[in-house]
Design a protein around this motif. Structure first.
Motif, short mmCIF file in Angstrom:
data_model
loop_
_atom_site.label_atom_id
_atom_site.label_comp_id
_atom_site.label_asym_id
_atom_site.label_seq_id
_atom_site.Cartn_x
_atom_site.Cartn_y
_atom_site.Cartn_z
N THR A 82 40.09 30.21 30.47
CA THR A 82 41.48 30.48 30.14
C THR A 82 42.01 31.64 30.98
O THR A 82 41.36 32.68 31.09
N VAL A 83 43.18 31.43 31.57
CA VAL A 83 43.83 32.44 32.40
C VAL A 83 45.12 32.87 31.70
O VAL A 83 45.96 32.02 31.37
N ALA A 84 45.29 34.16 31.48
CA ALA A 84 46.46 34.64 30.74
C ALA A 84 47.75 34.31 31.47
O ALA A 84 48.75 33.94 30.87
N TYR A 85 47.78 34.46 32.77
CA TYR A 85 48.91 34.18 33.66
C TYR A 85 50.15 34.98 33.29
O TYR A 85 50.28 36.12 33.66
N ASP A 86 51.07 34.41 32.51
CA ASP A 86 52.32 35.08 32.18
C ASP A 86 52.41 35.22 30.67
O ASP A 86 51.61 34.66 29.93
N VAL A 87 53.44 35.92 30.20
CA VAL A 87 53.59 36.16 28.77
C VAL A 87 53.68 34.83 28.03
O VAL A 87 54.56 34.01 28.27
N THR B 39 61.04 45.87 39.42
CA THR B 39 61.17 46.72 38.24
C THR B 39 62.34 46.30 37.37
O THR B 39 62.48 46.79 36.24
N VAL B 40 63.17 45.39 37.88
CA VAL B 40 64.37 44.96 37.15
C VAL B 40 64.21 43.56 36.56
O VAL B 40 64.54 43.32 35.39
N SER B 41 63.73 42.60 37.36
CA SER B 41 63.69 41.21 36.91
C SER B 41 62.64 40.42 37.67
O SER B 41 62.30 40.73 38.82
N ALA B 42 62.15 39.36 37.03
CA ALA B 42 61.24 38.42 37.69
C ALA B 42 62.01 37.40 38.51
O ALA B 42 61.39 36.63 39.25
#
Length: 304
Positions: A116-121, A240-243
């Motif tokens: 299992t890979v966490a990857y993103d939220v 630092t602002v957005s993906a």
């Protein structure tokens, strides 16, 4: 997955697999692509009138390539996920369970059970089976080539298998991923072939810029497709602002019919403008879409 409306990968086209661009890049990097303004110029209505079924198919196909290519160009698609799995398999301290599930021999790394890979939220995925091997020039560790051998990922219950190579070149300013033979297959036999693909990322403390160029060919569908894509202007974002990017423009063009194409232009970190046409038929007339509508899970990609 179904044959005519398949839940499939990718997206190159960042897969993850992806956000930004490189405004200072060398012009020769993309000279071989048509950079004509993608907005329509009132073409003569020479094409036959499309039926409702043909219009629906044109919309579905354009949406598929919008999703896949945008994701890959912004490192949010399947390419980014397979690289994340590779990192997990190599990082003993970060993921000991994955390491214990991996057999390491010479430069080959094989999965023997799920990793299992966490990857993103709230967006984990699994490495299921298969292997990869690495080759590098000992005198130049900034150049690395990974060869995938039936390395299988499961993303939101959809399986994708990787074969072929993916190379990376790194210097002080840029990181470039490239391939000419990577094939990603679905569990029902559809294939996506990446040709002449290159994703270039330039990063500083306050900016990430990314630009992409390449081709995707499909196989195993009722219709075969081949599209070329290119960053007209690079994606650019402040990490630092957005993906999501605040500027940039992407064009996807059908190789056998240059009058069929789509463009995506970033408006801000919330949304982008989507235009698409098939011949003289306008599929999407500068629609405003949010980034989460565009960059969806690979399990949601659909192609008629």
């Amino acid at each position: 997955m179904r044959k005519n409306k398949n839940v499939i990968f990718i997206g190159l086209v960042s897969t993850g697999l992806l956000l930004a661009g490189c405004g200072s890049s060398d012009d020769s990097y993309y000279d071989d692509f048509n950079t004509v303004d993608p907005n329509p110029t009132d073409p003569e209505p020479s094409d036959p009138v499309l039926s409702e079924t043909e219009k629906a198919e044109a919309n579905s196909t354009a949406t598929f390539f919008l999703n896949t290519v945008t994701a890959e160009s912004l490192n949010r698609g399947l390419l980014d996920r397979v690289l994340s799995l590779q990192k997990e398999m190599l990082n003993v301290q970060q993921n000991s369970a994955c390491y214990q599930a991996t057999i390491m021999a010479s430069n080959t790394y094989s999965l023997t059970k799920n990793c299992t890979v966490a990857y993103d939220v709230n967006q984990p995925f699994q490495g299921i089976s298969g292997a990869f091997s690495q080759t590098s020039n000992a005198s130049d560790p900034s150049n690395l080539t990974t060869t995938f051998n039936n390395l299988k990922l499961r993303v939101d219950e959809a399986d994708f298998t990787f074969n072929g190579t993916l190379s990376v070149q790194v210097n002080s300013a840029d990181q470039i991923y490239s391939t000419n033979d990577l094939v990603i297959s679905t569990s029902t036999g559809e294939k996506f072939k990446f040709k002449d693909f290159s994703l270039k990322t330039t990063q500083s403390a306050t900016s990430i810029q990314q630009e992409v160029i390449g081709t995707i060919e499909t196989e195993g569908f009722d219709s075969a497709y081949k599209v070329s894509f290119k960053s007209i202007t690079p994606w650019q974002r402040n990490p630092t602002v957005s993906a999501y990017p605040m500027m940039g423009k992407l064009r996807v063009e059908y190789s056998n019919d240059t009058s069929t194409y789509l463009t995506l232009t970033a408006l801000n970190t919330s949304s982008a403008t989507y235009y698409a046409q098939k011949g003289s038929y306008v599929i999407a007339d500068n629609l405003s879409l949010t980034w989460p509508q565009i960059i969806v899970s690979p399990a949601q990609y659909q192609l008629e």
